[in-house]
Design an enzyme around this catalytic site. Structure first.
Site, PDB file in Angstrom:
ATOM      1  N   LYS A  26      43.685  44.056  34.838  1.00 27.00           N
ATOM      2  CA  LYS A  26      44.849  45.438  35.357  1.00 27.00           C
ATOM      3  C   LYS A  26      46.577  45.433  35.055  1.00 27.00           C
ATOM      4  CE  LYS A  26      42.407  45.995  38.939  1.00 27.00           C
ATOM      5  NZ  LYS A  26      41.840  44.883  39.030  1.00 27.00           N
TER       6      LYS A  26
ATOM      7  N   ARG B   3      39.633  51.847  45.116  1.00 27.81           N
ATOM      8  CA  ARG B   3      38.990  50.828  45.046  1.00 27.81           C
ATOM      9  C   ARG B   3      37.904  51.213  46.026  1.00 27.81           C
ATOM     10  NH1 ARG B   3      43.655  46.163  44.202  1.00 27.81           N
ATOM     11  NH2 ARG B   3      41.660  44.686  43.716  1.00 27.81           N
TER      12      ARG B   3
ATOM     13  N   ARG C 289      44.134  30.877  37.986  1.00 30.72           N
ATOM     14  CA  ARG C 289      45.277  31.212  37.857  1.00 30.72           C
ATOM     15  C   ARG C 289      46.324  30.995  38.343  1.00 30.72           C
ATOM     16  NH1 ARG C 289      45.770  37.977  39.122  1.00 30.72           N
ATOM     17  NH2 ARG C 289      44.678  37.883  40.597  1.00 30.72           N
TER      18      ARG C 289
ATOM     19  N   ARG D 138      47.761  31.921  43.725  1.00 31.87           N
ATOM     20  CA  ARG D 138      47.357  32.672  45.403  1.00 31.87           C
ATOM     21  C   ARG D 138      46.273  32.104  46.129  1.00 31.87           C
ATOM     22  NH1 ARG D 138      46.948  38.933  42.354  1.00 31.87           N
ATOM     23  NH2 ARG D 138      45.346  38.952  44.094  1.00 31.87           N
TER      24      ARG D 138
ATOM     25  N   ARG E 111      35.417  38.396  46.265  1.00 31.07           N
ATOM     26  CA  ARG E 111      36.359  39.557  45.635  1.00 31.07           C
ATOM     27  C   ARG E 111      35.859  40.660  44.590  1.00 31.07           C
ATOM     28  NH1 ARG E 111      41.446  37.100  43.519  1.00 31.07           N
ATOM     29  NH2 ARG E 111      42.003  38.968  43.079  1.00 31.07           N
TER      30      ARG E 111
HETATM   31  P1  AMP Z   1      44.943  42.696  44.038  1.00 28.57           P
HETATM   32  O1  AMP Z   1      46.385  42.231  43.538  1.00 28.57           O
HETATM   33  O2  AMP Z   1      45.257  44.602  43.209  1.00 28.57           O
HETATM   34  O3  AMP Z   1      43.784  42.048  42.529  1.00 28.57           O
HETATM   35  O4  AMP Z   1      44.941  42.888  45.279  1.00 28.57           O
HETATM   36  C1  AMP Z   1      44.819  42.252  45.604  1.00 28.57           C
HETATM   37  C2  AMP Z   1      44.484  42.441  47.632  1.00 28.57           C
HETATM   38  O5  AMP Z   1      44.818  43.702  47.398  1.00 28.57           O
HETATM   39  C3  AMP Z   1      42.542  43.155  47.120  1.00 28.57           C
HETATM   40  O6  AMP Z   1      41.596  42.343  47.216  1.00 28.57           O
HETATM   41  C4  AMP Z   1      42.698  43.492  48.753  1.00 28.57           C
HETATM   42  O7  AMP Z   1      42.672  43.267  49.637  1.00 28.57           O
HETATM   43  C5  AMP Z   1      43.734  43.889  48.433  1.00 28.57           C
HETATM   44  N1  AMP Z   1      44.268  45.992  47.999  1.00 28.57           N
HETATM   45  C6  AMP Z   1      44.496  45.925  46.849  1.00 28.57           C
HETATM   46  N2  AMP Z   1      44.432  47.394  46.329  1.00 28.57           N
HETATM   47  C7  AMP Z   1      43.813  47.593  47.497  1.00 28.57           C
HETATM   48  C8  AMP Z   1      42.933  49.296  47.672  1.00 28.57           C
HETATM   49  N3  AMP Z   1      43.595  49.878  46.853  1.00 28.57           N
HETATM   50  N4  AMP Z   1      42.032  49.340  49.142  1.00 28.57           N
HETATM   51  C9  AMP Z   1      41.954  48.084  49.035  1.00 28.57           C
HETATM   52  N5  AMP Z   1      42.550  46.682  49.027  1.00 28.57           N
HETATM   53  C10 AMP Z   1      43.741  46.960  48.175  1.00 28.57           C
END
Ligand code: AMP
Length: 209
Positions: A13, A88, A122, A153, A164
């Site tokens: 994404k 989400r 990654r 990360r 996740r």
């Molecule tokens: P990402 O970089 O999009 O994979 O997001 C990393 C982490 O940020 C996720 O595993 C969540 O802990 C938090 N996060 C990101 N976007 C959201 C969202 N829309 N709702 C809740 N937690 C989020």
């Protein structure tokens, strides 16, 4: 055009949103990036978010909804945007519908086995955000763009990755149905190569390159 990129963690994404946004001249709004920046700057939002993110859990809806709602009022959003990683949960989608009109939702679909390999391999540049995969780095440990040492990360560690994916299936996958019923969902096969996926997304958005 106001667009949502939906998909499991590791579907691409963020990478695709960056390319598509550059192409369409609209901003990429990544809640993950905003939350990581909030943590780095030790803001109140960052302090609230950190423990959830480290555990691979979703940050509470109210926290994430508030930061997106505020971000969408910025002037650069007036001609459209790509939401990357938001909504989400169904609650987030319902809240979003009150303050934003969404034109298209692109679901980037990838099987779990592929996601586990992608996420656990990654590596990211903490300075510029560029992402790499160990399989293609041939032992290189620095960012090609700025020479910063690459890191993994915390939430890409194997035990957190599985968590996740579970969270995705339980809380985020229901959004596929949610947007399908609204008639604005399109699906792209995210297991293909990067350029194929970009082409498929631009085609489905009716955008020319
Ligand atoms: P990402 O970089 O999009 O994979 O997001 C990393 C982490 O940020 C996720 O595993 C969540 O802990 C938090 N996060 C990101 N976007 C959201 C969202 N829309 N709702 C809740 N937690 C989020």
């Amino acid at each position: 055009m106001n667009i949502i990129f939906l998909g499991p963690p590791g579907a691409g994404k963020g990478t695709q949103a960056q390319i598509v946004c550059a192409n369409l001249g609209i901003p990429q709004i990544s809640t993950g990036d905003m939350l990581r920046s909030a943590i780095a700057h030790q803001t109140e939002t960052g302090l609230k978010a950190k423990s959830y993110m480290d555990a691979g859990q979703l940050v509470p809806d109210a926290v994430v909804i508030a930061i997106v709602k505020e971000r969408l009022t910025d002037v650069d959003c007036k001609n459209g945007y790509v939401l990357d990683g938001f909504p989400r949960t169904v609650e987030q989608a319902q809240a979003l519908a009150v303050f934003a009109g969404i034109d298209k939702v692109v679901n980037i679909a990838v099987q779990d086995e592929v996601l586990v390999k992608r996420l656990s391999g990654r590596r990211v540049c903490p300075a510029c955000g560029a992402t790499y995969h160990v399989a293609l780095l041939s032992g290189e440990t620095k960012c090609a763009a700025d020479g910063t040492t690459l890191i993994q990360r915390d939430d890409d560690k194997p035990e957190t990755v599985l968590n996740r994916l579970n969270v995705y299936h339980r809380q985020t996958a229901p959004l596929i149905d949610f947007y399908q019923r609204k008639g604005i969902l399109c699906v792209v096969d995210g297991s293909q190569g990067l350029e194929h996926v970009t082409t498929a997304i631009l085609d489905t958005l009716g955008a020319t390159r």
